[in-house]
Design a protein around this motif. Structure first.
Motif, PDB file in Angstrom:
ATOM      1  N   GLY A 191       3.694  19.021 -12.016  1.00 48.92           N
ATOM      2  CA  GLY A 191       5.062  19.718 -10.690  1.00 48.92           C
ATOM      3  C   GLY A 191       5.892  20.284 -12.263  1.00 48.92           C
ATOM      4  O   GLY A 191       5.824  21.616 -12.070  1.00 48.92           O
ATOM      5  N   PRO A 192       5.434  19.860 -14.199  1.00 51.06           N
ATOM      6  CA  PRO A 192       5.855  20.980 -14.378  1.00 51.06           C
ATOM      7  C   PRO A 192       5.082  22.256 -15.072  1.00 51.06           C
ATOM      8  O   PRO A 192       5.311  23.139 -14.705  1.00 51.06           O
TER       9      PRO A 192
ATOM     10  N   ARG B 138       0.992  -0.759  -0.133  1.00 55.67           N
ATOM     11  CA  ARG B 138       0.002  -0.377   0.182  1.00 55.67           C
ATOM     12  C   ARG B 138       0.518   1.534  -0.063  1.00 55.67           C
ATOM     13  O   ARG B 138       0.633   2.137  -0.242  1.00 55.67           O
ATOM     14  N   ARG B 139       1.907   0.872   0.903  1.00 55.01           N
ATOM     15  CA  ARG B 139       2.871   2.462   0.955  1.00 55.01           C
ATOM     16  C   ARG B 139       3.743   2.459  -0.690  1.00 55.01           C
ATOM     17  O   ARG B 139       3.932   3.505  -1.348  1.00 55.01           O
ATOM     18  N   LYS B 140       3.990   1.385  -1.191  1.00 54.79           N
ATOM     19  CA  LYS B 140       4.373   1.756  -2.638  1.00 54.79           C
ATOM     20  C   LYS B 140       3.859   2.129  -3.686  1.00 54.79           C
ATOM     21  O   LYS B 140       3.973   2.477  -4.449  1.00 54.79           O
ATOM     22  N   GLY B 141       2.470   2.158  -3.647  1.00 57.62           N
ATOM     23  CA  GLY B 141       1.205   1.985  -4.649  1.00 57.62           C
ATOM     24  C   GLY B 141       0.988   3.504  -4.212  1.00 57.62           C
ATOM     25  O   GLY B 141       1.517   4.348  -5.195  1.00 57.62           O
ATOM     26  N   ARG B 142       0.691   4.268  -2.788  1.00 54.11           N
ATOM     27  CA  ARG B 142       1.235   5.722  -2.812  1.00 54.11           C
ATOM     28  C   ARG B 142       2.049   6.239  -3.296  1.00 54.11           C
ATOM     29  O   ARG B 142       1.697   7.535  -3.594  1.00 54.11           O
ATOM     30  N   LEU B 143       3.471   5.974  -2.574  1.00 54.16           N
ATOM     31  CA  LEU B 143       4.610   6.385  -3.203  1.00 54.16           C
ATOM     32  C   LEU B 143       4.126   6.618  -4.704  1.00 54.16           C
ATOM     33  O   LEU B 143       5.013   7.785  -5.303  1.00 54.16           O
TER      34      LEU B 143
ATOM     35  N   ILE C 266       3.784   9.832  -9.831  1.00 56.62           N
ATOM     36  CA  ILE C 266       3.139  10.225 -11.103  1.00 56.62           C
ATOM     37  C   ILE C 266       2.403  11.738 -11.117  1.00 56.62           C
ATOM     38  O   ILE C 266       2.381  12.467 -12.075  1.00 56.62           O
ATOM     39  N   LEU C 267       1.811  12.274 -10.231  1.00 58.93           N
ATOM     40  CA  LEU C 267       1.312  13.299  -9.858  1.00 58.93           C
ATOM     41  C   LEU C 267       2.150  14.178 -10.506  1.00 58.93           C
ATOM     42  O   LEU C 267       1.610  15.743 -10.644  1.00 58.93           O
TER      43      LEU C 267
END
Length: 197
Positions: A35-36, A19-24, A29-30
């Protein structure tokens, strides 16, 4: 004896790390998408990391003004080299009209993607009018509203040459001193980047 201990459920044991890996991954991705946009907005608003050099030779307009904002009412679905003559079309103006035609010819196979035109606030003298009819058969001619032109440009005396996109937006403006090679390079660059017109 006490009850036998059940072994932990394997799916429950793996859940928190995955779950932590998925959130990361979602966060990355976001950041990659948003970001740009945030960076570009900050660069524009606060003028940091903006390159000093430029690749064009005229004055970039880029504020949404159109052909109508300089007092010219016309429809053209190609790129246009438009000469504006707020006073009589004398030597500087005539040189820009000549230059506009030569630049269009200089486009070679892309010449059909552009046109050249003259917008005058006053009637042309009869000799020059006859010469244009004879030597510049493809030159488009428009009347120009001097009040609108002066309001937008702040200058009602100097002839200028404009590059206008197929939607009628003002892109670049040039003074009578512009060199033909610089103008041709700017227009070629715009045509290369553009998929319109």
């Amino acid at each position: 004896m006490g009850a036998a201990m059940n072994p932990p459920n394997m799916s429950e044991a793996k859940s928190p790390p995955s779950r932590r890996k998925g959130r990361l991954q979602l966060l990355l991705i976001l950041l990659g998408v948003i970001g740009p946009m945030i960076l570009a907005t900050g660069m524009y608003k606060f003028q940091f990391w903006v390159p000093e050099g430029r690749s064009y030779h005229g004055e970039l307009i880029g504020n949404g003004q159109t052909r109508g904002d300089i007092g010219v009412q016309a429809q053209e679905d190609r790129w246009q080299l438009l000469v504006t003559a707020p006073k009589e079309c004398s030597v500087d103006c005539q040189q820009l009209v000549y230059l506009a035609r030569q630049v269009q010819i200089g486009l070679g196979r892309d010449a059909g993607r552009a046109s050249h035109a003259l917008a005058a606030a006053q009637p042309l003298n009869s000799d020059y009018d006859a010469r244009l009819t004879r030597e510049y058969p493809q030159l488009q001619r428009y009347p120009m509203d001097l009040t609108t032109f002066s309001k937008t440009t702040g200058d009602s005396t100097v002839p200028q040459l404009w590059i206008i996109d197929p939607h009628g937006n003002l892109v670049l403006r040039y003074e009578p001193t512009v060199k033909g090679k610089d103008l041709l390079n700017d227009l070629r660059h715009l045509l290369k980047l553009s998929n319109i017109g």
